[in-house]
Design a protein around this motif. Structure first.
Motif, PDB file in Angstrom:
ATOM      1  N   CYS A 107     -18.604  47.581  38.041  1.00 40.52           N
ATOM      2  CA  CYS A 107     -19.596  47.610  36.948  1.00 40.52           C
ATOM      3  C   CYS A 107     -18.997  47.580  35.621  1.00 40.52           C
ATOM      4  O   CYS A 107     -19.514  46.731  34.918  1.00 40.52           O
ATOM      5  CB  CYS A 107     -20.674  48.780  37.213  1.00 40.52           C
ATOM      6  N   GLU A 108     -17.958  48.080  35.314  1.00 39.32           N
ATOM      7  CA  GLU A 108     -17.375  48.292  34.050  1.00 39.32           C
ATOM      8  C   GLU A 108     -16.800  46.756  33.872  1.00 39.32           C
ATOM      9  O   GLU A 108     -16.975  46.559  32.807  1.00 39.32           O
ATOM     10  CB  GLU A 108     -16.351  49.670  33.812  1.00 39.32           C
ATOM     11  N   GLU A 111     -19.700  44.448  33.048  1.00 39.65           N
ATOM     12  CA  GLU A 111     -20.088  44.649  31.782  1.00 39.65           C
ATOM     13  C   GLU A 111     -19.162  43.864  30.654  1.00 39.65           C
ATOM     14  O   GLU A 111     -19.544  43.445  29.544  1.00 39.65           O
ATOM     15  CB  GLU A 111     -20.541  45.989  31.334  1.00 39.65           C
ATOM     16  N   SER A 114     -19.174  40.095  30.742  1.00 39.30           N
ATOM     17  CA  SER A 114     -20.358  39.887  29.921  1.00 39.30           C
ATOM     18  C   SER A 114     -20.391  39.784  28.325  1.00 39.30           C
ATOM     19  O   SER A 114     -20.761  39.125  27.785  1.00 39.30           O
ATOM     20  CB  SER A 114     -21.628  40.441  30.432  1.00 39.30           C
TER      21      SER A 114
END
Length: 236
Positions: A107-108, A111, A114
């Protein structure tokens, strides 16, 4: 696929005894299937609540032989795969923690990617409010991406074939010599005349097979007379 059953103590006595009989029968069946399918020695001892004698599978004599054989194994090998309830739960918790950490890292990473994508397109709002730890993670990710890109470029350059040498010359490349063989050597006109050859034969042999006009033939004859006049040999 098995059902998701919440494991907890059954407080009701009659319900607990019914479930015990049902699960005990299923456990004995699984032990028998394991012994047949895997050609293994299995035994089951279950102590029911309030009873001194256990429930034994397959029989008491066979169970005693299997337990004695197990005790004769060295302790290092005996306890290699042995696990109690506490050890099983601890191992399960550690595995779940590893899965949680892996999901958090993924997830990190998404992110950060992005955020970098938006930053490359001029949107700097994502960088506002980041603390030192988050900025350090972003910088580390940028370094890793640049390193990966550099390694891929080096790999592509190392696998690419070297360029062919290009030599500029003033002549036209006519290909390799075997494709264009040299014409056969012919005896020169002076050698033929000096060796006693006939002039008519020389003219016919040199020019009769070519497609020349009458004017071209006369010019060639005049050129031959000039060459013959300058020759050191006396006229015939």
């Amino acid at each position: 696929m098995g059902r998701n059953v919440t494991l907890q103590y059954t407080p009701h006595d009659s319900t607990r005894r019914k479930r015990f009989k049902k699960r005990l029968k299923g456990l004995m069946k699984k032990a028998d299937e394991l012994a047949v399918l895997c050609d293994a020695k299995t035994c089951v001892l279950v102590y029911e609540e309030g009873k001194a004698a256990p429930e034994v599978f397959p029989s008491q004599a066979e169970a005693v032989g299997i337990l004695n054989r197990f005790k004769s194994i060295p302790e290092l090998w005996r306890c290699k795969e042995v696990m109690n309830q506490k050890g099983f739960i601890t191992k399960r918790i550690d595995k779940l923690r590893e899965q949680v950490d892996k999901t958090r890292r993924e997830c990190e990473d998404g992110e950060i990617r992005s955020l970098l994508h938006k930053t490359m397109h001029g949107d700097l709002s994502g960088l506002v409010g980041l603390n030192i730890e988050d900025l350090t993670k972003v910088g580390y990710k940028v370094d890793m991406l640049l390193k990966s890109i550099t390694e891929r470029k080096e790999k592509i350059h190392s696998q690419a074939p070297p360029p062919a040498p290009c030599v500029a010359t003033g002549s036209i490349d006519m290909g390799s010599p075997p494709l264009y063989p040299a014409p056969p050597q012919q005896e020169s006109r002076l050698d033929m005349v000096s060796s006693g050859g006939d002039l008519d034969t020389l003219v016919y042999g040199g020019y009769a097979g070519a497609n020349f006009s009458s004017s071209d033939t006369m010019m060639q004859m005049q050129s031959f007379d000039m060459d013959f006049g300058s020759s050191p040999f006396p006229p015939m």
